[in-house]
Design a protein around this motif. Structure first.
Motif, PDB file in Angstrom:
ATOM      1  N   UNK A   7     -82.009   7.779  -1.836  1.00 39.27           N
ATOM      2  CA  UNK A   7     -83.107   8.231  -0.910  1.00 39.27           C
ATOM      3  C   UNK A   7     -82.458   9.266  -0.083  1.00 39.27           C
ATOM      4  N   UNK A   8     -83.311  10.023   0.609  1.00 39.31           N
ATOM      5  CA  UNK A   8     -82.823  11.137   1.478  1.00 39.31           C
ATOM      6  C   UNK A   8     -84.030  10.890   2.911  1.00 39.31           C
ATOM      7  N   UNK A   9     -83.194  11.009   4.046  1.00 34.85           N
ATOM      8  CA  UNK A   9     -83.969  11.113   5.106  1.00 34.85           C
ATOM      9  C   UNK A   9     -84.132  12.370   5.964  1.00 34.85           C
ATOM     10  N   UNK A  10     -85.200  12.467   6.752  1.00 32.73           N
ATOM     11  CA  UNK A  10     -85.476  13.657   7.508  1.00 32.73           C
ATOM     12  C   UNK A  10     -85.903  13.322   8.932  1.00 32.73           C
ATOM     13  N   UNK A  24     -87.717   9.323  -1.651  1.00 32.86           N
ATOM     14  CA  UNK A  24     -86.657   9.128  -2.766  1.00 32.86           C
ATOM     15  C   UNK A  24     -86.214  10.465  -3.390  1.00 32.86           C
ATOM     16  N   UNK A  25     -85.588  10.745  -4.074  1.00 39.74           N
ATOM     17  CA  UNK A  25     -84.768  11.770  -4.982  1.00 39.74           C
ATOM     18  C   UNK A  25     -85.636  12.432  -5.654  1.00 39.74           C
ATOM     19  N   UNK A  56     -78.382   9.188   0.594  1.00 35.63           N
ATOM     20  CA  UNK A  56     -77.706  10.391  -0.177  1.00 35.63           C
ATOM     21  C   UNK A  56     -77.234  11.113   0.971  1.00 35.63           C
ATOM     22  N   UNK A  57     -78.052  11.532   2.021  1.00 39.85           N
ATOM     23  CA  UNK A  57     -77.812  12.448   3.088  1.00 39.85           C
ATOM     24  C   UNK A  57     -79.032  12.255   4.067  1.00 39.85           C
ATOM     25  N   UNK A  58     -78.707  12.723   5.517  1.00 42.29           N
ATOM     26  CA  UNK A  58     -79.900  12.842   6.591  1.00 42.29           C
ATOM     27  C   UNK A  58     -79.996  14.098   6.843  1.00 42.29           C
ATOM     28  N   UNK A  59     -80.933  14.867   6.955  1.00 45.28           N
ATOM     29  CA  UNK A  59     -81.502  16.078   7.459  1.00 45.28           C
ATOM     30  C   UNK A  59     -81.903  15.978   8.732  1.00 45.28           C
ATOM     31  N   UNK A  60     -81.426  16.445   9.862  1.00 41.86           N
ATOM     32  CA  UNK A  60     -81.758  16.445  11.248  1.00 41.86           C
ATOM     33  C   UNK A  60     -81.876  17.739  11.681  1.00 41.86           C
ATOM     34  N   UNK A  61     -83.007  17.843  12.444  1.00 38.58           N
ATOM     35  CA  UNK A  61     -83.382  19.368  13.269  1.00 38.58           C
ATOM     36  C   UNK A  61     -82.780  19.235  14.513  1.00 38.58           C
ATOM     37  N   UNK A  62     -82.060  20.189  15.045  1.00 39.06           N
ATOM     38  CA  UNK A  62     -81.420  20.388  16.390  1.00 39.06           C
ATOM     39  C   UNK A  62     -80.384  19.319  16.703  1.00 39.06           C
ATOM     40  N   UNK A  63     -79.270  19.481  15.697  1.00 39.48           N
ATOM     41  CA  UNK A  63     -78.071  18.777  15.782  1.00 39.48           C
ATOM     42  C   UNK A  63     -77.273  19.011  17.085  1.00 39.48           C
ATOM     43  N   UNK A  64     -77.498  20.248  17.694  1.00 41.13           N
ATOM     44  CA  UNK A  64     -76.899  20.388  18.853  1.00 41.13           C
ATOM     45  C   UNK A  64     -77.462  20.268  20.048  1.00 41.13           C
ATOM     46  N   UNK A  79     -72.606   8.340   7.721  1.00 35.97           N
ATOM     47  CA  UNK A  79     -73.737   8.955   6.911  1.00 35.97           C
ATOM     48  C   UNK A  79     -73.671  10.533   6.976  1.00 35.97           C
ATOM     49  N   UNK A  80     -73.739  11.112   5.725  1.00 32.91           N
ATOM     50  CA  UNK A  80     -73.779  12.700   5.644  1.00 32.91           C
ATOM     51  C   UNK A  80     -74.868  13.252   6.283  1.00 32.91           C
TER      52      UNK A  80
END
Length: 141
Positions: A7-10, A24-25, A56-64, A79-80
């Motif tokens: 799976x992938x997260x956002x 899911x992928x 698999x990885x997590x995509x995050x908006x605004x990591x800074x 977690x990547x």
């Protein structure tokens, strides 16, 4: 491990809450939920995105900015994390706008692994230089 269990997260980040979505992928939307921006909220979000399969990885908006605390928490959990660049306004207008839509879009971008950059961790030599330069600029004013 088969591809169906990957799976992938956002995550769409805001000041008081983060909205997370899991796909899911193969791109199937699995689940989405909102969490507070507290330590307990970060732990709950981590549990939420990891309970649907192997992440698999997590995509995050605004990591800074609004996502900095969550990004540090996810990094510490092993977690990547990739920083997802928000889509152009025209694309957002055509697709609609809601936190859930944005979270799923972040997950799809993280899955494709394009329009992503390595997430800023707020630690290390680069962060030390940034803080030193900010203090210098402030003192010069």
């Amino acid at each position: 491990m088969n591809d169906q269990s990957l799976i992938v997260a956002g995550v769409d980040t805001h000041k008081d809450t983060h909205y997370a979505a899991v796909i899911s992928v193969t791109g199937e939307h699995l689940s989405a939920a909102q969490f507070p921006t507290t330590d307990a909220g970060y732990r709950a979000l981590e549990g939420f995105i990891t309970c649907h399969g192997a992440l698999l990885r997590a995509g995050v908006e605004g990591t800074n900015s609004y996502g900095a605390g969550l990004t540090r928490h996810l990094h510490e959990a092993g977690i990547e994390v990739v920083e997802v660049i928000r889509p152009a306004r025209q694309t957002r207008r055509m697709r609609g706008k809601s936190d859930e839509i944005d979270a799923y879009a972040a997950a799809h971008i993280a899955l494709a692994n394009n329009n992503t950059v390595a997430a800023k961790t707020g630690t290390g030599i680069v962060e030390a230089i940034r803080v030193t330069n900010a203090a210098r600029r402030s003192a010069a004013r």
